[in-house]
Write an enzyme that holds these catalytic residues in place. Structure first.
Site, PDB file in Angstrom:
ATOM      1  N   CYS A   2       3.590  12.859   0.287  1.00  0.00           N
ATOM      2  CA  CYS A   2       2.247  12.319   0.365  1.00  0.00           C
ATOM      3  C   CYS A   2       1.853  11.839  -1.026  1.00  0.00           C
ATOM      4  O   CYS A   2       2.608  12.001  -1.976  1.00  0.00           O
ATOM      5  CB  CYS A   2       1.275  13.422   0.757  1.00  0.00           C
ATOM      6  SG  CYS A   2       1.852  14.412   2.123  1.00  0.00           S
ATOM      7  N   ARG A  27       3.104   5.944  -0.526  1.00  0.00           N
ATOM      8  CA  ARG A  27       3.792   7.245  -0.457  1.00  0.00           C
ATOM      9  C   ARG A  27       3.610   7.937   0.891  1.00  0.00           C
ATOM     10  O   ARG A  27       4.270   8.926   1.189  1.00  0.00           O
ATOM     11  CB  ARG A  27       3.243   8.165  -1.541  1.00  0.00           C
ATOM     12  CG  ARG A  27       3.484   7.663  -2.932  1.00  0.00           C
ATOM     13  CD  ARG A  27       2.860   8.613  -3.921  1.00  0.00           C
ATOM     14  NE  ARG A  27       3.505   9.905  -3.877  1.00  0.00           N
ATOM     15  CZ  ARG A  27       4.559  10.229  -4.591  1.00  0.00           C
ATOM     16  NH1 ARG A  27       5.092   9.349  -5.404  1.00  0.00           N
ATOM     17  NH2 ARG A  27       5.094  11.425  -4.504  1.00  0.00           N
ATOM     18  N   TRP A  73       1.960  11.755   4.706  1.00  0.00           N
ATOM     19  CA  TRP A  73       3.158  11.427   5.482  1.00  0.00           C
ATOM     20  C   TRP A  73       3.558  12.741   6.118  1.00  0.00           C
ATOM     21  O   TRP A  73       3.990  13.667   5.433  1.00  0.00           O
ATOM     22  CB  TRP A  73       4.241  10.910   4.545  1.00  0.00           C
ATOM     23  CG  TRP A  73       5.491  10.433   5.211  1.00  0.00           C
ATOM     24  CD1 TRP A  73       5.694   9.233   5.814  1.00  0.00           C
ATOM     25  CD2 TRP A  73       6.738  11.138   5.304  1.00  0.00           C
ATOM     26  NE1 TRP A  73       6.974   9.155   6.284  1.00  0.00           N
ATOM     27  CE2 TRP A  73       7.640  10.309   5.995  1.00  0.00           C
ATOM     28  CE3 TRP A  73       7.181  12.395   4.893  1.00  0.00           C
ATOM     29  CZ2 TRP A  73       8.950  10.683   6.262  1.00  0.00           C
ATOM     30  CZ3 TRP A  73       8.484  12.779   5.165  1.00  0.00           C
ATOM     31  CH2 TRP A  73       9.363  11.918   5.834  1.00  0.00           C
ATOM     32  N   ASN A  99       1.016  17.988  -1.989  1.00  0.00           N
ATOM     33  CA  ASN A  99       2.215  17.221  -1.654  1.00  0.00           C
ATOM     34  C   ASN A  99       3.407  18.139  -1.882  1.00  0.00           C
ATOM     35  O   ASN A  99       3.575  18.665  -2.974  1.00  0.00           O
ATOM     36  CB  ASN A  99       2.317  15.990  -2.566  1.00  0.00           C
ATOM     37  CG  ASN A  99       3.636  15.269  -2.407  1.00  0.00           C
ATOM     38  OD1 ASN A  99       4.236  15.284  -1.337  1.00  0.00           O
ATOM     39  ND2 ASN A  99       4.108  14.644  -3.469  1.00  0.00           N
ATOM     40  N   GLY A 100       4.202  18.353  -0.848  1.00  0.00           N
ATOM     41  CA  GLY A 100       5.354  19.239  -0.967  1.00  0.00           C
ATOM     42  C   GLY A 100       5.458  20.088   0.283  1.00  0.00           C
ATOM     43  O   GLY A 100       4.888  19.739   1.319  1.00  0.00           O
ATOM     44  N   GLU A 469      23.842  -2.285   2.828  1.00  0.00           N
ATOM     45  CA  GLU A 469      22.492  -2.406   2.266  1.00  0.00           C
ATOM     46  C   GLU A 469      21.667  -3.415   3.069  1.00  0.00           C
ATOM     47  O   GLU A 469      20.488  -3.191   3.364  1.00  0.00           O
ATOM     48  CB  GLU A 469      22.577  -2.816   0.778  1.00  0.00           C
ATOM     49  CG  GLU A 469      21.257  -3.156   0.114  1.00  0.00           C
ATOM     50  CD  GLU A 469      20.236  -2.014   0.090  1.00  0.00           C
ATOM     51  OE1 GLU A 469      20.567  -0.877   0.457  1.00  0.00           O
ATOM     52  OE2 GLU A 469      19.086  -2.302  -0.270  1.00  0.00           O
ATOM     53  N   LYS A 473      18.117  -2.746   5.021  1.00  0.00           N
ATOM     54  CA  LYS A 473      16.892  -3.525   4.769  1.00  0.00           C
ATOM     55  C   LYS A 473      16.312  -4.036   6.077  1.00  0.00           C
ATOM     56  O   LYS A 473      15.122  -3.925   6.341  1.00  0.00           O
ATOM     57  CB  LYS A 473      17.161  -4.744   3.866  1.00  0.00           C
ATOM     58  CG  LYS A 473      17.393  -4.517   2.417  1.00  0.00           C
ATOM     59  CD  LYS A 473      16.195  -4.052   1.635  1.00  0.00           C
ATOM     60  CE  LYS A 473      16.102  -2.551   1.625  1.00  0.00           C
ATOM     61  NZ  LYS A 473      16.690  -1.860   0.494  1.00  0.00           N
ATOM     62  N   GLU A 476      15.009  -1.091   8.506  1.00  0.00           N
ATOM     63  CA  GLU A 476      13.842  -0.299   8.118  1.00  0.00           C
ATOM     64  C   GLU A 476      12.558  -1.118   8.120  1.00  0.00           C
ATOM     65  O   GLU A 476      11.481  -0.563   8.303  1.00  0.00           O
ATOM     66  CB  GLU A 476      14.046   0.398   6.765  1.00  0.00           C
ATOM     67  CG  GLU A 476      14.185  -0.509   5.578  1.00  0.00           C
ATOM     68  CD  GLU A 476      14.471   0.238   4.279  1.00  0.00           C
ATOM     69  OE1 GLU A 476      14.046   1.390   4.132  1.00  0.00           O
ATOM     70  OE2 GLU A 476      15.123  -0.346   3.408  1.00  0.00           O
ATOM     71  N   HIS A 492      38.426  -1.498  16.061  1.00  0.00           N
ATOM     72  CA  HIS A 492      38.696  -0.105  16.448  1.00  0.00           C
ATOM     73  C   HIS A 492      37.576   0.473  17.312  1.00  0.00           C
ATOM     74  O   HIS A 492      37.408   1.693  17.350  1.00  0.00           O
ATOM     75  CB  HIS A 492      38.916   0.753  15.197  1.00  0.00           C
ATOM     76  CG  HIS A 492      40.125   0.336  14.412  1.00  0.00           C
ATOM     77  ND1 HIS A 492      41.409   0.472  14.892  1.00  0.00           N
ATOM     78  CD2 HIS A 492      40.240  -0.282  13.205  1.00  0.00           C
ATOM     79  CE1 HIS A 492      42.272  -0.002  13.999  1.00  0.00           C
ATOM     80  NE2 HIS A 492      41.581  -0.479  12.971  1.00  0.00           N
ATOM     81  N   LYS A 585       7.861   6.004   0.193  1.00  0.00           N
ATOM     82  CA  LYS A 585       8.613   5.529  -0.970  1.00  0.00           C
ATOM     83  C   LYS A 585       9.448   6.626  -1.613  1.00  0.00           C
ATOM     84  O   LYS A 585      10.528   6.381  -2.113  1.00  0.00           O
ATOM     85  CB  LYS A 585       7.604   4.982  -1.980  1.00  0.00           C
ATOM     86  CG  LYS A 585       8.224   4.377  -3.211  1.00  0.00           C
ATOM     87  CD  LYS A 585       8.762   3.011  -2.914  1.00  0.00           C
ATOM     88  CE  LYS A 585       9.527   2.399  -4.045  1.00  0.00           C
ATOM     89  NZ  LYS A 585      10.489   1.405  -3.536  1.00  0.00           N
TER      90      LYS A 585
HETATM   91  C1  F6R Z   1      15.504   1.711   1.252  1.00  0.00           C
HETATM   92  C2  F6R Z   1      14.930   2.727   0.399  1.00  0.00           C
HETATM   93  C3  F6R Z   1      15.410   4.126   0.548  1.00  0.00           C
HETATM   94  C4  F6R Z   1      15.648   4.728  -0.844  1.00  0.00           C
HETATM   95  C5  F6R Z   1      16.009   6.217  -0.724  1.00  0.00           C
HETATM   96  C6  F6R Z   1      16.320   6.824  -2.066  1.00  0.00           C
HETATM   97  O1  F6R Z   1      14.909   0.475   1.034  1.00  0.00           O
HETATM   98  O2  F6R Z   1      14.094   2.464  -0.406  1.00  0.00           O
HETATM   99  O3  F6R Z   1      16.559   4.202   1.315  1.00  0.00           O
HETATM  100  O4  F6R Z   1      16.661   4.015  -1.464  1.00  0.00           O
HETATM  101  O5  F6R Z   1      14.949   6.923  -0.144  1.00  0.00           O
HETATM  102  O6  F6R Z   1      15.244   6.725  -2.933  1.00  0.00           O
HETATM  103  P1  F6R Z   1      15.423   6.909  -4.481  1.00  0.00           P
HETATM  104  O7  F6R Z   1      16.225   5.787  -4.982  1.00  0.00           O
HETATM  105  O8  F6R Z   1      14.019   6.926  -5.021  1.00  0.00           O
HETATM  106  O9  F6R Z   1      16.116   8.221  -4.681  1.00  0.00           O
END
Ligand code: F6R
Length: 590
Positions: A2, A27, A73, A99-100, A469, A473, A476, A492, A585
């Site tokens: 959060c 967040r 969150w 937060n936690g 990757e 993208k 998500e 396979h 995030k």
């Molecule tokens: C995807 C994304 C997440 C982060 C993952 C790790 O777009 O942003 O998959 O890459 O949560 O986050 P960090 O890099 O902050 O450890």
């Protein structure tokens, strides 16, 4: 996970808290709430994003120049008004935001219930408010002492802020969740991260584990929960500025951050030579190297493993951070662990780092956030220099991670200067990739794809990491099921999924042209629609995304159009690209 914010000072708290919450919304955004102190504690909270909340329930009406706020969150308890923060004690004399995760909340709750406390939410956080209330009653030394006694009983992770109806102060504490204090001209602001504070100040204090900070209108005093004594904490000046954390002319942060990459890839390689040298020495003498990360950062690690092998002839093990415990028994004091995390606060990564440290292994931290836990817990630090990334999706920080890891691979091979000049020469290529005409092409492609249920991506070597990757993208942000496969794996099993019109992206480099092309043929023969991402067109492609051939730097060059395509798919599906559902995030839970 959060976002929390707090203010104490000369101004009315509410406008500052609202702006702060808006800045922290990335967040967490399933519910929002605030508490201010006047002659009582005033609380307002509800479900939904902050803009909606301001309209639906009158957050702006809260008065007082002490206040705390929270954007949630959900982890414990469904998304509901009762579970939204702030939480209070039975008498509404204390309010907290957290937060936690409080791991022993059940045990505390049972004890407090037996003493007559009545709980009104399903959250783990609410126990904190009741525990403070209990301590206030047991020992009448005041709010600050009661908070400290309560915090000592908490197990788990917390960044938390508490206010009292009866005292003019905010008591804050931190363990394993980020919390930073902004020392502004008009007062003190607490926040889960620095980018939310930049509107008011760049002078900050990063709280450390087991720190408690008590802010009254004139000063902030620090205590150690571990040693039960007053301590001092130095302030830092943040290099990021408020402009970097604004959208400016862009519709969304995602678009702005994609567009910044021509610059951020160059900034990523501006590293202190002596630190790079020390890291190279560590690599050379290590007996066993691991790259660990999550999500996009994991994909950067995967790319890095191919580059270390190909460019430097160095073997590295790549592990998703949450799976690292399965490899712990290989760790010794000769092992080197690269922990890659944009936020530097991802719990899975920090957990892996702590496991490595327990075994005496050395840790190189690669992160974008200077005050983050990873910075403190690594032996060496390589900063990504990307500036604040606000969109929940990683874009510019992903390519910065790629650049930094490429720099290390090239430097290990004694080709550091060559790497720097190659990266500088990418500047114009990256500008072209984010140009209007590329964007228009991708918008058109998004128009063809946005109603598809499944998208597949194939590639080999570096292109396999890129495909993974790209798939992340797209899934998500657009919620379209997208899956990446090593080109050779298609036959396979997954080939059974290809039907008439199934879109399959083929990421191709001159290094693996023939093999990937023949995989694309396999798709085409089953009626699939092949979209090539490469430097040259081919008759096997139904659609072609033209990118320059940049060999070891293809992962950057091929990822950028995919970021734009993901963005356009989200827009076309009327989704908010900056805040995809269920995601946040910074993932501070295991
Ligand atoms: C995807 C994304 C997440 C982060 C993952 C790790 O777009 O942003 O998959 O890459 O949560 O986050 P960090 O890099 O902050 O450890």
């Amino acid at each position: 996970m959060c976002g929390i914010i707090g203010y104490i000072g000369r101004e009315e708290a509410t406008p500052i808290l609202l702006k702060g919450l808006k800045n922290l919304e990335y967040r967490g955004y399933d519910s929002v709430g605030m508490a201010t102190k006047s002659d009582r504690i005033n609380i307002c909270k509800g479900v939904g994003k902050i803009d909606r909340a301001i309209i639906d329930f009158d957050l702006t009406a809260l008065k007082g120049n002490i206040g705390i706020g929270h954007t949630r969150w959900a982890t414990h308890g469904v998304v509901s008004v009762a579970n939204a923060h702030p939480h209070t004690d039975c008498k509404k004399s204390v309010a907290i935001v957290h937060n936690g995760i409080i791991e022993n909340h059940q045990e505390i709750k049972e004890k407090l219930k037996a003493k007559g406390h009545i709980f009104s939410s399903d959250t783990d956080s609410e126990v904190i408010a009741h525990l403070i209330e209990e301590k206030l009653e047991q020992d009448r030394r005041g709010f600050e002492k009661a908070c400290m006694e309560a915090f000592k009983e908490l197990h788990g992770s917390y960044a938390l802020l508490a206010i009292s109806r009866d005292e003019n102060r905010i008591v804050a504490a931190r363990k394993d969740s980020p919390l930073v204090i902004g020392l502004a001209e008009s007062g003190t602001i607490f926040s889960s991260d620095v980018s939310a504070l930049l509107e008011w100040t760049r002078k900050v204090v990063y709280l450390q584990n087991y720190d408690v900070a008590v802010a009254c209108k004139k000063e902030v005093v620090f205590h150690s929960l571990m040693h039960d004594e007053q301590i001092s904490r130095e302030s830092d000046t943040v290099e990021w500025n408020a402009e970097q954390a604004r959208k400016g002319k862009f519709e969304h942060f995602m678009l702005k951050e994609i567009a910044e990459q021509a610059e951020t890839i160059c900034r990523a390689i501006q590293q202190d030579d002596t630190v790079v040298e020390r890291v190279l020495e560590e690599v050379k003498k290590a007996k066993g190297i691991f790259f660990v990360g999550c999500g996009s950062s994991y994909h950067a690690c995967l790319t890095g493993s191919y580059l270390f092998s190909k460019v430097a002839g160095v073997h590295v093990n790549v592990v998703v951070a949450s799976e690292f415990e399965n490899y712990e028994h290989f760790l010794t004091c000769d092992t080197l662990v690269f922990a890659v995390s944009q936020s530097g606060e991802t719990a899975d990564v920090l957990d892996a780092v702590r496991a490595a440290r327990r075994r005496g292994s050395r840790v190189i931290a690669i992160t974008n956030v200077i005050g983050s836990s990873l910075v403190r817990e690594g032996d060496e630090l390589l900063l990504m220099n990307s500036g604040p990334e606000i969109c929940v999706l990683s874009t510019k920080t992903y390519t910065s991670q790629l650049m930094l890891i490429s720099l290390l691979a090239y430097a290990l091979a004694g080709r550091k200067e060559e790497c720097s000049s190659l990266i500088k020469s990418l500047f114009l290529e990256v500008c072209n990739l984010t140009s209007k005409s590329m964007h228009e092409d991708l918008k058109m492609l998004a128009g063809l794809l946005y109603q598809k249920e499944h998208i597949y991506m194939i590639g080999r070597g570096l292109q396999f990491a890129t495909a993974r990757e790209a798939a992340l993208k797209i899934k998500e942000v657009s919620y379209i099921h997208t899956e990446a496969l090593a080109g050779g794996e298609l036959k396979h099993g997954p080939l059974a999924l290809i039907e008439e019109g199934t879109p399959v992206f083929a990421f191709v480099s001159e290094d693996n042209w023939d093999k990937t092309r023949s995989n694309a043929e396999e798709v085409r023969a089953r009626g699939g629609m092949v979209i090539g991402v490469s430097a040259r067109d081919d008759e096997v492609f139904d659609y072609w995304i033209r990118v320059p051939e940049c060999r070891d730097f293809n992962p950057v060059i091929q990822a950028i159009p995919m970021q734009l395509l993901a963005y356009e798919l989200a827009v076309k599906r009327e989704l908010d690209p900056d805040k995809p559902r269920n995601l946040a995030k910074c993932v501070t839970v295991l």
